[in-house]
Design a protein around this motif. Structure first.
Motif, PDB file in Angstrom:
ATOM      1  N   ALA A 122     -55.076 -43.382  37.552  1.00 44.08           N
ATOM      2  CA  ALA A 122     -56.427 -43.020  37.136  1.00 44.08           C
ATOM      3  C   ALA A 122     -56.670 -41.580  37.565  1.00 44.08           C
ATOM      4  O   ALA A 122     -55.975 -41.040  38.441  1.00 44.08           O
ATOM      5  CB  ALA A 122     -57.457 -43.952  37.760  1.00 44.08           C
ATOM      6  N   SER A 123     -57.631 -40.952  36.951  1.00 43.80           N
ATOM      7  CA  SER A 123     -57.975 -39.582  37.312  1.00 43.80           C
ATOM      8  C   SER A 123     -58.327 -39.511  38.797  1.00 43.80           C
ATOM      9  O   SER A 123     -59.067 -40.347  39.312  1.00 43.80           O
ATOM     10  CB  SER A 123     -59.166 -39.118  36.477  1.00 43.80           C
ATOM     11  OG  SER A 123     -59.540 -37.801  36.826  1.00 43.80           O
ATOM     12  N   PHE A 158     -41.722 -36.361  34.660  1.00 41.82           N
ATOM     13  CA  PHE A 158     -42.618 -37.075  35.574  1.00 41.82           C
ATOM     14  C   PHE A 158     -43.889 -36.261  35.824  1.00 41.82           C
ATOM     15  O   PHE A 158     -45.005 -36.794  35.807  1.00 41.82           O
ATOM     16  CB  PHE A 158     -41.915 -37.350  36.912  1.00 41.82           C
ATOM     17  CG  PHE A 158     -40.812 -38.375  36.851  1.00 41.82           C
ATOM     18  CD1 PHE A 158     -40.679 -39.232  35.782  1.00 41.82           C
ATOM     19  CD2 PHE A 158     -39.896 -38.473  37.892  1.00 41.82           C
ATOM     20  CE1 PHE A 158     -39.668 -40.182  35.741  1.00 41.82           C
ATOM     21  CE2 PHE A 158     -38.886 -39.423  37.868  1.00 41.82           C
ATOM     22  CZ  PHE A 158     -38.765 -40.282  36.787  1.00 41.82           C
ATOM     23  N   VAL A 159     -43.712 -34.979  36.065  1.00 40.22           N
ATOM     24  CA  VAL A 159     -44.858 -34.103  36.344  1.00 40.22           C
ATOM     25  C   VAL A 159     -45.814 -34.083  35.151  1.00 40.22           C
ATOM     26  O   VAL A 159     -47.041 -34.241  35.303  1.00 40.22           O
ATOM     27  CB  VAL A 159     -44.374 -32.683  36.679  1.00 40.22           C
ATOM     28  CG1 VAL A 159     -45.545 -31.695  36.691  1.00 40.22           C
ATOM     29  CG2 VAL A 159     -43.653 -32.668  38.022  1.00 40.22           C
ATOM     30  N   PHE A 160     -45.270 -33.884  33.943  1.00 43.71           N
ATOM     31  CA  PHE A 160     -46.111 -33.816  32.758  1.00 43.71           C
ATOM     32  C   PHE A 160     -46.832 -35.143  32.516  1.00 43.71           C
ATOM     33  O   PHE A 160     -48.018 -35.163  32.163  1.00 43.71           O
ATOM     34  CB  PHE A 160     -45.278 -33.438  31.535  1.00 43.71           C
ATOM     35  CG  PHE A 160     -44.662 -32.062  31.616  1.00 43.71           C
ATOM     36  CD1 PHE A 160     -45.330 -31.012  32.230  1.00 43.71           C
ATOM     37  CD2 PHE A 160     -43.407 -31.815  31.080  1.00 43.71           C
ATOM     38  CE1 PHE A 160     -44.770 -29.746  32.312  1.00 43.71           C
ATOM     39  CE2 PHE A 160     -42.832 -30.557  31.152  1.00 43.71           C
ATOM     40  CZ  PHE A 160     -43.522 -29.516  31.761  1.00 43.71           C
ATOM     41  N   ASP A 161     -46.118 -36.256  32.688  1.00 47.19           N
ATOM     42  CA  ASP A 161     -46.715 -37.578  32.463  1.00 47.19           C
ATOM     43  C   ASP A 161     -47.905 -37.811  33.396  1.00 47.19           C
ATOM     44  O   ASP A 161     -48.940 -38.341  32.987  1.00 47.19           O
ATOM     45  CB  ASP A 161     -45.674 -38.679  32.691  1.00 47.19           C
ATOM     46  CG  ASP A 161     -44.666 -38.790  31.561  1.00 47.19           C
ATOM     47  OD1 ASP A 161     -44.904 -38.202  30.495  1.00 47.19           O
ATOM     48  OD2 ASP A 161     -43.639 -39.482  31.757  1.00 47.19           O
ATOM     49  N   VAL A 162     -47.730 -37.451  34.669  1.00 48.03           N
ATOM     50  CA  VAL A 162     -48.800 -37.658  35.644  1.00 48.03           C
ATOM     51  C   VAL A 162     -50.010 -36.801  35.302  1.00 48.03           C
ATOM     52  O   VAL A 162     -51.162 -37.264  35.317  1.00 48.03           O
ATOM     53  CB  VAL A 162     -48.297 -37.350  37.069  1.00 48.03           C
ATOM     54  CG1 VAL A 162     -49.445 -37.343  38.068  1.00 48.03           C
ATOM     55  CG2 VAL A 162     -47.242 -38.369  37.484  1.00 48.03           C
ATOM     56  N   ARG A 163     -49.769 -35.551  34.968  1.00 48.51           N
ATOM     57  CA  ARG A 163     -50.881 -34.654  34.650  1.00 48.51           C
ATOM     58  C   ARG A 163     -51.614 -35.081  33.385  1.00 48.51           C
ATOM     59  O   ARG A 163     -52.844 -34.913  33.282  1.00 48.51           O
ATOM     60  CB  ARG A 163     -50.350 -33.226  34.509  1.00 48.51           C
ATOM     61  CG  ARG A 163     -50.020 -32.582  35.851  1.00 48.51           C
ATOM     62  CD  ARG A 163     -49.406 -31.209  35.694  1.00 48.51           C
ATOM     63  NE  ARG A 163     -49.318 -30.525  36.987  1.00 48.51           N
ATOM     64  CZ  ARG A 163     -48.622 -29.410  37.179  1.00 48.51           C
ATOM     65  NH1 ARG A 163     -47.949 -28.847  36.169  1.00 48.51           N
ATOM     66  NH2 ARG A 163     -48.592 -28.845  38.384  1.00 48.51           N
ATOM     67  N   THR A 168     -52.522 -36.125  39.982  1.00 45.79           N
ATOM     68  CA  THR A 168     -51.853 -34.947  40.537  1.00 45.79           C
ATOM     69  C   THR A 168     -50.449 -35.309  40.999  1.00 45.79           C
ATOM     70  O   THR A 168     -50.285 -36.177  41.867  1.00 45.79           O
ATOM     71  CB  THR A 168     -52.640 -34.391  41.737  1.00 45.79           C
ATOM     72  OG1 THR A 168     -53.953 -34.022  41.298  1.00 45.79           O
ATOM     73  CG2 THR A 168     -51.938 -33.173  42.330  1.00 45.79           C
ATOM     74  N   PRO A 169     -49.408 -34.648  40.451  1.00 43.88           N
ATOM     75  CA  PRO A 169     -48.047 -34.901  40.910  1.00 43.88           C
ATOM     76  C   PRO A 169     -47.732 -34.127  42.180  1.00 43.88           C
ATOM     77  O   PRO A 169     -48.213 -33.011  42.385  1.00 43.88           O
ATOM     78  CB  PRO A 169     -47.187 -34.401  39.736  1.00 43.88           C
ATOM     79  CG  PRO A 169     -48.015 -33.303  39.134  1.00 43.88           C
ATOM     80  CD  PRO A 169     -49.464 -33.699  39.330  1.00 43.88           C
ATOM     81  N   ASP A 205     -45.752 -25.256  39.452  1.00 42.22           N
ATOM     82  CA  ASP A 205     -46.865 -25.165  40.406  1.00 42.22           C
ATOM     83  C   ASP A 205     -47.256 -26.546  40.928  1.00 42.22           C
ATOM     84  O   ASP A 205     -48.420 -26.951  40.884  1.00 42.22           O
ATOM     85  CB  ASP A 205     -48.065 -24.487  39.742  1.00 42.22           C
ATOM     86  CG  ASP A 205     -49.127 -24.048  40.760  1.00 42.22           C
ATOM     87  OD1 ASP A 205     -48.760 -23.857  41.938  1.00 42.22           O
ATOM     88  OD2 ASP A 205     -50.295 -23.919  40.384  1.00 42.22           O
ATOM     89  N   VAL A 206     -46.248 -27.263  41.432  1.00 41.91           N
ATOM     90  CA  VAL A 206     -46.445 -28.600  41.988  1.00 41.91           C
ATOM     91  C   VAL A 206     -46.343 -28.512  43.509  1.00 41.91           C
ATOM     92  O   VAL A 206     -45.400 -27.914  44.037  1.00 41.91           O
ATOM     93  CB  VAL A 206     -45.375 -29.586  41.461  1.00 41.91           C
ATOM     94  CG1 VAL A 206     -45.572 -30.968  42.068  1.00 41.91           C
ATOM     95  CG2 VAL A 206     -45.427 -29.662  39.938  1.00 41.91           C
ATOM     96  N   PRO A 207     -47.277 -29.100  44.251  1.00 41.32           N
ATOM     97  CA  PRO A 207     -47.157 -29.119  45.716  1.00 41.32           C
ATOM     98  C   PRO A 207     -45.850 -29.786  46.141  1.00 41.32           C
ATOM     99  O   PRO A 207     -45.437 -30.790  45.561  1.00 41.32           O
ATOM    100  CB  PRO A 207     -48.369 -29.943  46.151  1.00 41.32           C
ATOM    101  CG  PRO A 207     -49.350 -29.788  45.043  1.00 41.32           C
ATOM    102  CD  PRO A 207     -48.535 -29.724  43.784  1.00 41.32           C
ATOM    103  N   LEU A 208     -45.211 -29.215  47.153  1.00 40.86           N
ATOM    104  CA  LEU A 208     -43.891 -29.674  47.592  1.00 40.86           C
ATOM    105  C   LEU A 208     -43.926 -30.161  49.032  1.00 40.86           C
ATOM    106  O   LEU A 208     -44.404 -29.457  49.922  1.00 40.86           O
ATOM    107  CB  LEU A 208     -42.872 -28.540  47.468  1.00 40.86           C
ATOM    108  CG  LEU A 208     -41.462 -28.849  47.991  1.00 40.86           C
ATOM    109  CD1 LEU A 208     -40.750 -29.861  47.084  1.00 40.86           C
ATOM    110  CD2 LEU A 208     -40.628 -27.567  48.114  1.00 40.86           C
TER     111      LEU A 208
END
Length: 299
Positions: A122-123, A158-163, A168-169, A205-208
């Motif tokens: 969910a958002s 995965f990143v695109f799907d989550v966003r 937030t990925p 630009d994903v937190p690591l």
């Protein structure tokens, strides 16, 4: 429908009526299916049941055995760091651990587990993704994902799907294995996988969460002998589940998993991730981390 078969044989009108009814019901389904060339894969049954969100926002953990919950068994000392991360949450129900033993970015998706995760988002949710141990298994085509090609592509997907779902990925590098040589030097066996995670995180630009680096410093600080106490090392004849003993330098026992969970929580706070506000104020004793020795090449 066996009960209708005799009636249909003796009454052609009923048979035609039933065929028309079935056609009316099935045709839209077939049209919808033809419009979607990539239906969601079925979830393959496994000892790791699917997790369902009961509240939002939620922190979702996605990964392999080093992160996964382990079924309660007094004879199995193995624990995943995600399992021991739950007690660090203010509300443990706000953490959903989807990680499962033996999975790679490829098999987690192919077996339908990733699709299930997406249905639980969910958002405002966060999704922390950590793979690499099993992606490197080149002899297993069901899991192998080349670091520079399919592994990278899977992480990006995965990143695109989550966003796309308003969540937030977060990416995590794979955890170091306990691989000390005879001189007490720790060696890295993950190849290019950690570097690819860092590259994808920078590019998108994903937190690591650099667990690869942090676990390296943790194991170096412990040394070859003391680090054994954090992994699943079992002497022969002392455990009914492993009567011949076990020397596992990949998977953690409760002490190791709890220390790594504390390290992860501390790093989330240091990075000031919004989800860090969901952690308890009381911080367990932080495991010590080695300072980078002069001349050491960090993995």
């Amino acid at each position: 429908m066996p009960a209708l078969e005799p009636a249909m044989r003796h009454d052609p009108r009923r048979r035609l009526h039933l065929q028309a009814l079935l056609s009316a019901c099935i045709s839209p389904m077939l049209m919808a299916a033809s419009a979607d060339p990539a239906p969601a894969p079925p979830v393959i049954p496994s000892p790791f049941p699917l997790q369902f969100a009961t509240m939002h926002p939620t922190l979702h953990l996605v990964g392999d055995s080093t992160m996964a919950d382990k079924a309660p068994n007094p004879h199995n000392p193995e624990r995943g760091w995600g399992q021991l991360f739950r007690p660090l949450m203010r509300n443990p129900a706000q953490l959903l651990n989807h990680a499962a033993n033996g999975r790679s970015t490829k098999s987690f998706r192919d077996q339908g587990r990733w699709q299930h995760v997406l249905t639980q988002l969910a958002s405002g949710d966060y999704v922390l993704i950590q793979f690499g141990h099993n992606d490197a298994k080149i002899d297993d085509p069901t899991r192998y994902a080349d670091a520079r090609t399919s592994y990278r592509d899977n992480l990006r997907r995965f990143v695109f799907d989550v966003r796309e779902r308003g969540a937030t990925p977060l990416l995590a590098t794979p955890i170091m294995r306990r691989q000390f040589d005879d001189d007490g030097q720790l060696h890295d066996g993950h190849g290019a996988y950690p570097a690819v995670v860092r590259e994808v995180a920078r590019a998108l630009d994903v937190p690591l969460l650099d667990l690869h680096r942090l676990s390296y410093l943790w194991l170096v600080s412990l040394g070859a002998e003391e680090s054994i106490q954090r992994f699943v090392w079992i002497s022969p004849g002392t455990n009914t589940l492993y009567p011949e003993g076990r020397r596992d330098n990949t998977h953690f026992n409760e002490l190791g998993a709890s220390e790594l969970a504390a390290i992860a929580a501390d790093e989330m706070r240091r990075l000031q991730w919004p989800a860090a506000a969901w952690l308890r104020d009381a911080v367990p004793t932080r495991p010590r981390l080695a300072q980078k020795p002069q001349g050491m090449v960090m993995p």
